[in-house]
Design a protein around this motif. Sequence first.
Motif, mmCIF file in Angstrom:
data_model
loop_
_atom_site.group_PDB
_atom_site.id
_atom_site.type_symbol
_atom_site.label_atom_id
_atom_site.label_comp_id
_atom_site.label_asym_id
_atom_site.label_seq_id
_atom_site.Cartn_x
_atom_site.Cartn_y
_atom_site.Cartn_z
ATOM 1 N N GLY A 8 40.602 42.845 39.208
ATOM 2 C CA GLY A 8 40.166 42.776 37.767
ATOM 3 C C GLY A 8 41.421 43.943 37.415
ATOM 4 O O GLY A 8 42.830 43.606 36.249
ATOM 5 N N GLU A 33 45.320 42.930 35.255
ATOM 6 C CA GLU A 33 45.414 44.297 34.106
ATOM 7 C C GLU A 33 46.697 44.439 33.936
ATOM 8 O O GLU A 33 47.520 44.549 33.254
ATOM 9 N N SER A 68 39.765 35.062 25.695
ATOM 10 C CA SER A 68 38.859 35.216 27.236
ATOM 11 C C SER A 68 37.470 35.294 27.075
ATOM 12 O O SER A 68 36.567 36.067 26.090
ATOM 13 N N THR A 85 39.900 32.041 30.096
ATOM 14 C CA THR A 85 40.022 32.674 29.474
ATOM 15 C C THR A 85 41.842 31.726 29.081
ATOM 16 O O THR A 85 42.045 30.369 30.092
ATOM 17 N N ASN A 106 34.827 41.258 33.893
ATOM 18 C CA ASN A 106 35.924 40.047 33.000
ATOM 19 C C ASN A 106 37.074 39.645 34.099
ATOM 20 O O ASN A 106 37.908 41.272 33.342
ATOM 21 N N ASN A 107 37.715 39.348 35.213
ATOM 22 C CA ASN A 107 39.023 39.651 35.432
ATOM 23 C C ASN A 107 39.746 38.640 35.845
ATOM 24 O O ASN A 107 40.524 38.869 36.107
ATOM 25 N N ASP A 108 39.530 38.240 34.120
ATOM 26 C CA ASP A 108 40.966 37.512 33.882
ATOM 27 C C ASP A 108 41.474 38.470 32.426
ATOM 28 O O ASP A 108 40.900 39.657 32.135
ATOM 29 N N TYR A 109 42.363 38.479 32.612
ATOM 30 C CA TYR A 109 43.390 38.912 31.711
ATOM 31 C C TYR A 109 44.600 38.221 31.168
ATOM 32 O O TYR A 109 45.305 36.787 31.902
ATOM 33 N N VAL A 116 49.834 41.844 33.814
ATOM 34 C CA VAL A 116 50.183 41.709 32.496
ATOM 35 C C VAL A 116 50.616 42.343 31.221
ATOM 36 O O VAL A 116 52.274 41.984 30.953
ATOM 37 N N ARG A 117 50.159 43.687 31.555
ATOM 38 C CA ARG A 117 51.238 44.747 30.856
ATOM 39 C C ARG A 117 51.704 45.163 31.490
ATOM 40 O O ARG A 117 53.452 45.712 31.284
#
Length: 227
Positions: A43, A47, A7, A217, A16-19, A50-51
Amino acid sequence: MRYHSRSITGQASRANNDYAGATCEGDGGFFVVADGTSRRGSGQLAESFVRGMLAAHSTRMEQGGYPAEPEAVERLLGSILADFHASLPADQTGAICYLIGLVAHDRLTIAYEGDCSCGIATLAGAIEWITPPHCKANWRRDRSHCELARDPARNSVTRCLKINRVPNPDFVCCALKAVERLVFVTDGFWADLTQAQQSILLAAPDSDFSVGDDDVTWIDVQLGQRD
């Protein structure tokens, strides 16, 4: 199967608001990308998403893995998304676009909302995108990624995940018998980079590379030769 993920923070913001996250088990894998909007809390939500998806996948594998029937897989992914959404705190803010890719039983199943995308990388270095973005510029679902990249209306997404909207993903399924390479990306990759720049990053993913305003990303998955 092996993968590489990276990313790159865009120039429009320090954050960075991508995960992205991924895991592989033998011939199977689970891949997640999430793109937070500019709204406060996005953001953090990306995160957490994704987790949460990776944790749900781990639990599923402990319970015996995924069924072989495509319809059953879709129902299961839909249930995982619904459970995650129900677990969000009432004061959760922000919104995200997301894409989940599951490789199991020689099939790829994708669940997504928004403008994160999945593509099949060809031997010539091109990418054949298989997930039509949910955006105002593509309301008929008939425009290519190259066309959408040039249309400012693509920035207005028509579907996303947020606290007051129950997940309603589209699903895409395909057999992987002749596929050797997949890419899972946020819109910064497919819309803000030229096709030549995309090829450069796939060929040299750790190279020093400057991007534009948006975060970029991607997860590059090498499946290997398929029989």
